[in-house]
Design a protein around this motif. Structure first.
Motif, short mmCIF file in Angstrom:
data_model
loop_
_atom_site.label_atom_id
_atom_site.label_comp_id
_atom_site.label_asym_id
_atom_site.label_seq_id
_atom_site.Cartn_x
_atom_site.Cartn_y
_atom_site.Cartn_z
N ILE A 34 0.92 -1.22 0.25
CA ILE A 34 0.04 -0.07 -0.08
C ILE A 34 1.04 1.29 -0.12
CG2 ILE A 34 -1.79 1.33 1.38
CD1 ILE A 34 -2.98 -1.23 0.05
N ILE A 35 1.88 1.43 0.92
CA ILE A 35 2.86 2.48 0.96
C ILE A 35 3.36 2.60 -0.21
CG2 ILE A 35 4.49 3.48 2.14
CD1 ILE A 35 3.60 2.32 4.73
N ARG A 36 3.91 1.65 -0.91
CA ARG A 36 4.84 1.58 -2.06
C ARG A 36 4.05 2.36 -3.44
NH1 ARG A 36 9.15 -2.12 -3.82
NH2 ARG A 36 8.90 -2.75 -2.06
N ASN A 37 2.74 1.90 -3.51
CA ASN A 37 1.76 2.39 -4.35
C ASN A 37 0.92 3.64 -4.08
OD1 ASN A 37 2.07 0.20 -6.66
ND2 ASN A 37 1.78 -0.90 -4.68
N VAL A 38 0.55 3.52 -3.00
CA VAL A 38 -0.33 4.95 -2.62
C VAL A 38 0.42 6.11 -2.19
CG1 VAL A 38 -2.25 5.84 -1.09
CG2 VAL A 38 -2.08 3.40 -2.10
N PHE A 39 1.70 5.95 -1.50
CA PHE A 39 2.53 6.90 -1.09
C PHE A 39 4.02 6.57 -1.71
CE2 PHE A 39 -0.63 5.85 2.38
CZ PHE A 39 -1.50 7.07 2.31
N PRO A 40 4.27 6.68 -2.73
CA PRO A 40 5.52 6.29 -3.32
C PRO A 40 6.62 7.11 -2.86
CG PRO A 40 4.37 7.17 -5.15
CD PRO A 40 3.18 7.03 -3.89
N SER A 41 6.63 8.53 -2.63
CA SER A 41 7.63 9.37 -2.05
C SER A 41 7.92 8.88 -0.59
CB SER A 41 7.29 10.64 -2.27
OG SER A 41 6.28 11.15 -1.25
N SER A 44 -5.60 -26.17 -6.59
CA SER A 44 -5.76 -26.73 -7.61
C SER A 44 -6.94 -26.75 -8.30
CB SER A 44 -5.29 -28.14 -7.61
OG SER A 44 -5.80 -28.97 -6.66
N ARG A 45 -7.99 -26.28 -7.52
CA ARG A 45 -9.45 -26.00 -7.65
C ARG A 45 -9.62 -24.83 -9.00
NH1 ARG A 45 -12.61 -24.52 -3.11
NH2 ARG A 45 -10.75 -23.61 -2.80
N GLU A 46 -8.53 -23.89 -8.94
CA GLU A 46 -8.65 -22.80 -9.57
C GLU A 46 -8.13 -22.95 -11.05
OE1 GLU A 46 -10.41 -19.63 -10.11
OE2 GLU A 46 -9.76 -20.41 -7.84
N ASN A 47 -9.35 -22.78 -12.17
CA ASN A 47 -9.10 -23.05 -13.60
C ASN A 47 -9.59 -21.97 -14.35
OD1 ASN A 47 -11.69 -23.24 -13.50
ND2 ASN A 47 -12.30 -25.11 -14.24
N ASN A 48 -9.21 -20.92 -13.68
CA ASN A 48 -9.40 -19.46 -14.44
C ASN A 48 -8.50 -18.55 -14.41
OD1 ASN A 48 -10.93 -17.46 -15.74
ND2 ASN A 48 -12.92 -17.54 -14.46
N LEU A 49 -8.69 -17.36 -14.45
CA LEU A 49 -7.79 -16.38 -14.09
C LEU A 49 -7.12 -16.54 -12.84
CD1 LEU A 49 -6.15 -13.79 -14.99
CD2 LEU A 49 -8.00 -12.27 -14.06
N TYR A 50 -5.81 -16.56 -12.60
CA TYR A 50 -5.19 -16.73 -11.24
C TYR A 50 -3.80 -15.92 -11.21
CZ TYR A 50 -4.23 -19.78 -7.17
OH TYR A 50 -3.97 -20.18 -5.79
N ILE A 51 -3.69 -15.15 -10.12
CA ILE A 51 -2.62 -14.14 -9.83
C ILE A 51 -1.45 -14.98 -9.08
CG2 ILE A 51 -1.79 -12.14 -8.86
CD1 ILE A 51 -4.56 -10.92 -9.42
N THR A 52 -0.31 -15.10 -9.83
CA THR A 52 0.70 -15.55 -9.15
C THR A 52 1.56 -14.53 -8.66
OG1 THR A 52 0.74 -17.51 -10.33
CG2 THR A 52 2.93 -17.18 -9.36
N VAL A 53 1.92 -14.28 -7.00
CA VAL A 53 2.55 -13.55 -6.69
C VAL A 53 4.19 -13.91 -6.41
CG1 VAL A 53 2.82 -11.83 -4.62
CG2 VAL A 53 0.60 -12.57 -5.40
N SER A 54 4.89 -13.19 -7.03
CA SER A 54 6.50 -13.46 -6.58
C SER A 54 6.88 -12.66 -5.33
CB SER A 54 7.10 -13.02 -7.91
OG SER A 54 8.65 -13.04 -7.72
N THR A 55 7.51 -13.41 -4.61
CA THR A 55 8.11 -12.66 -3.31
C THR A 55 9.49 -12.46 -3.42
OG1 THR A 55 8.22 -14.69 -2.12
CG2 THR A 55 6.04 -13.36 -1.78
N GLY A 56 9.93 -12.19 -4.53
CA GLY A 56 11.69 -12.18 -4.74
C GLY A 56 12.03 -10.94 -4.04
N ASP A 57 13.30 -11.12 -3.48
CA ASP A 57 13.94 -9.97 -2.90
C ASP A 57 14.50 -8.80 -3.63
OD1 ASP A 57 14.19 -9.47 -0.27
OD2 ASP A 57 16.09 -10.68 0.20
N ARG A 58 13.33 -7.89 -3.74
CA ARG A 58 13.87 -6.66 -4.64
C ARG A 58 12.96 -5.52 -3.88
NH1 ARG A 58 10.74 -4.42 -8.92
NH2 ARG A 58 8.74 -5.58 -8.68
N THR A 59 13.76 -4.51 -4.02
CA THR A 59 12.85 -3.28 -3.05
C THR A 59 12.54 -2.19 -4.04
OG1 THR A 59 15.06 -2.48 -2.29
CG2 THR A 59 13.67 -3.87 -0.89
#
Length: 173
Positions: free
Chosen positions: A122-129, A158-173
Motif C-alpha cells: 500500500i505505501i509503495r503504491n499509494v505513497f511512493p515518495s 488446484s481447484r482454480e481453472n480460471n484467471l489466477y494471480i501468481t505473486v512473486s516474493t522475490g527479494d527486490r525493493t
C-alpha cells in the motif's frame, strides 16, 4: 458505518486512509485473514465528475451518479482494496483479492500475505515518495522486508481453472 469513528482499523495514515488487518487462528492454524485498504472518502461534485467522466455519459453508472448528485446526495470514492483468506472456502479460491464491494469478483492468489508485505504494498503504491524517502532508507527496512518475503505461505489451490494471480516474493525493493 464510519470506520475511523468506530475504530475499525489497524493503521490510520496521515491522509485519513486506513488499513485493516485481521487474522483468525484455530489451534495454531490460520483459518481466516483479511487485509484491507480504504482510501479516505473524498466528496465529488457533479462538475468534478463530468471532468472525470471522459465520454462515458451514456454509461448507466455515470447517469446514476449524476442523478444522485442532482438530488443533492453526496458521492464519494468509497471503494477499497482487500485481500482475503478463508481455509474453509468451497465456492471460490481460498486466497483472493477484491476491489470495492463487489463480492462476486474475486481474483485468486497463490499466497497468504503477511501484514508487513500488505502495508508495504500500500505505501509503495499509494505513497511512493514516503516509501522511497522514509522506508527504503530505514536501516531496518530491508531485513524486515526480506524476512516477510521468506514468511509468505504459497498455496496450491488446484481447484482454480480460471484467471489466477501468481505473486512473486522475490527479494527486490
Amino acid at each position: 458505518m464510519d470506520l475511523v469513528t468506530d475504530r475499525q482499523f489497524s493503521y490510520l495514515f496521515l491522509d485519513k486512509s486506513l488499513v485493516q488487518v485481521f487474522y483468525e487462528f484455530d489451534r495454531g492454524e490460520l483459518r481466516k485473514a483479511r487485509l484491507a485498504y480504504y482510501p479516505f472518502p473524498i466528496p465529488t461534485t457533479s462538475d468534478q465528475w463530468e471532468d472525470y467522466d471522459t465520454g462515458l455519459t451514456d454509461n448507466l453508472l455515470s447517469e446514476m451518479i449524476l442523478a444522485l448528485m442532482e438530488e443533492g446526495d453526496l458521492v464519494t470514492n468509497s471503494s477499497h482494496f482487500r485481500i482475503d483468506y478463508d481455509a474453509t472456502a468451497r465456492t471460490h479460491s481460498v486466497s483472493h483479492c477484491q476491489f470495492s464491494g463487489i463480492n462476486d469478483l474475486r481474483l485468486p492468489l497463490n499466497v497468504i500475505f503477511t501484514p508487513f508485505l500488505f502495508v508495504d504494498f500500500i505505501i509503495r503504491n499509494v505513497f511512493p515518495s514516503v516509501h522511497r524517502t522514509q522506508l527504503v532508507e530505514s536501516i531496518n527496512y530491508r531485513p524486515a522486508l526480506s524476512h516477510a518475503r521468506r514468511s509468505v505461505e504459497t498455496l496450491d489451490d488446484s481447484r482454480e481453472n480460471n484467471l489466477y494471480i501468481t505473486v512473486s516474493t522475490g527479494d527486490r525493493t
